[in-house]
Design an enzyme around this catalytic site. Sequence first.
Site, PDB file in Angstrom:
ATOM      1  N   ASN A 253      -6.778   7.293   5.231  1.00 42.79           N
ATOM      2  CA  ASN A 253      -7.021   6.302   4.177  1.00 42.79           C
ATOM      3  C   ASN A 253      -7.758   5.071   4.686  1.00 42.79           C
ATOM      4  O   ASN A 253      -7.785   4.040   4.017  1.00 42.79           O
ATOM      5  CB  ASN A 253      -5.701   5.903   3.511  1.00 42.79           C
ATOM      6  CG  ASN A 253      -5.130   7.025   2.680  1.00 42.79           C
ATOM      7  OD1 ASN A 253      -5.843   7.928   2.263  1.00 42.79           O
ATOM      8  ND2 ASN A 253      -3.836   6.993   2.452  1.00 42.79           N
TER       9      ASN A 253
ATOM     10  N   HIS B   8       0.816  -1.225   0.000  1.00 42.67           N
ATOM     11  CA  HIS B   8       0.000   0.000   0.000  1.00 42.67           C
ATOM     12  C   HIS B   8       0.845   1.269   0.000  1.00 42.67           C
ATOM     13  O   HIS B   8       0.591   2.189  -0.745  1.00 42.67           O
ATOM     14  CB  HIS B   8      -0.953   0.003   1.201  1.00 42.67           C
ATOM     15  CG  HIS B   8      -1.967   1.090   1.151  1.00 42.67           C
ATOM     16  ND1 HIS B   8      -1.679   2.384   1.502  1.00 42.67           N
ATOM     17  CD2 HIS B   8      -3.266   1.080   0.772  1.00 42.67           C
ATOM     18  CE1 HIS B   8      -2.759   3.127   1.355  1.00 42.67           C
ATOM     19  NE2 HIS B   8      -3.737   2.355   0.909  1.00 42.67           N
ATOM     20  N   TYR B   9       1.828   1.393   0.840  1.00 42.18           N
ATOM     21  CA  TYR B   9       2.763   2.519   0.952  1.00 42.18           C
ATOM     22  C   TYR B   9       2.187   3.811   1.539  1.00 42.18           C
ATOM     23  O   TYR B   9       2.933   4.763   1.708  1.00 42.18           O
ATOM     24  CB  TYR B   9       3.430   2.871  -0.385  1.00 42.18           C
ATOM     25  CG  TYR B   9       4.551   1.937  -0.774  1.00 42.18           C
ATOM     26  CD1 TYR B   9       5.674   1.798   0.021  1.00 42.18           C
ATOM     27  CD2 TYR B   9       4.471   1.198  -1.945  1.00 42.18           C
ATOM     28  CE1 TYR B   9       6.699   0.944  -0.329  1.00 42.18           C
ATOM     29  CE2 TYR B   9       5.504   0.332  -2.308  1.00 42.18           C
ATOM     30  CZ  TYR B   9       6.611   0.215  -1.500  1.00 42.18           C
ATOM     31  OH  TYR B   9       7.618  -0.634  -1.854  1.00 42.18           O
ATOM     32  N   ASP B  10       0.892   3.900   1.790  1.00 46.34           N
ATOM     33  CA  ASP B  10       0.335   5.149   2.325  1.00 46.34           C
ATOM     34  C   ASP B  10      -0.780   4.867   3.336  1.00 46.34           C
ATOM     35  O   ASP B  10      -1.811   5.534   3.328  1.00 46.34           O
ATOM     36  CB  ASP B  10      -0.183   6.018   1.179  1.00 46.34           C
ATOM     37  CG  ASP B  10      -0.421   7.472   1.605  1.00 46.34           C
ATOM     38  OD1 ASP B  10       0.178   7.903   2.606  1.00 46.34           O
ATOM     39  OD2 ASP B  10      -1.209   8.158   0.933  1.00 46.34           O
ATOM     40  N   LEU B  11      -0.559   3.888   4.184  1.00 45.74           N
ATOM     41  CA  LEU B  11      -1.567   3.533   5.172  1.00 45.74           C
ATOM     42  C   LEU B  11      -1.528   4.542   6.319  1.00 45.74           C
ATOM     43  O   LEU B  11      -0.494   4.710   6.974  1.00 45.74           O
ATOM     44  CB  LEU B  11      -1.320   2.119   5.700  1.00 45.74           C
ATOM     45  CG  LEU B  11      -2.416   1.534   6.570  1.00 45.74           C
ATOM     46  CD1 LEU B  11      -3.741   1.466   5.822  1.00 45.74           C
ATOM     47  CD2 LEU B  11      -2.018   0.150   7.043  1.00 45.74           C
TER      48      LEU B  11
END
Length: 87
Positions: A61, A54-57
């Site tokens: 979000n 995911h890289y942007d948890l």
Amino acid sequence: MFDLPFPSLRASRPDLSMYLKQHGVLTEREARGIIIQVVSALKYLSDQKQKVIHYDLKPANIIFVRPGEVKITDFGLSKIMPANNER
């Protein structure tokens, strides 16, 4: 479990960040419910033949789709790993 308004067909759903700003903290029960669902979703992504990172948890979000049910959103920075990547 979560007392948030859920208008039908609203494009922008309430997220965990909004909830925390309004309520300050989560109860242990609320936190446990959210964590279980998020970990389950991450496990699902990891169990795929082509794993997804995911890289942007972050709280913004994690959206509430209905009271007590959350989903992970914003996969814009995510990466799909090749099926042969053995990590």
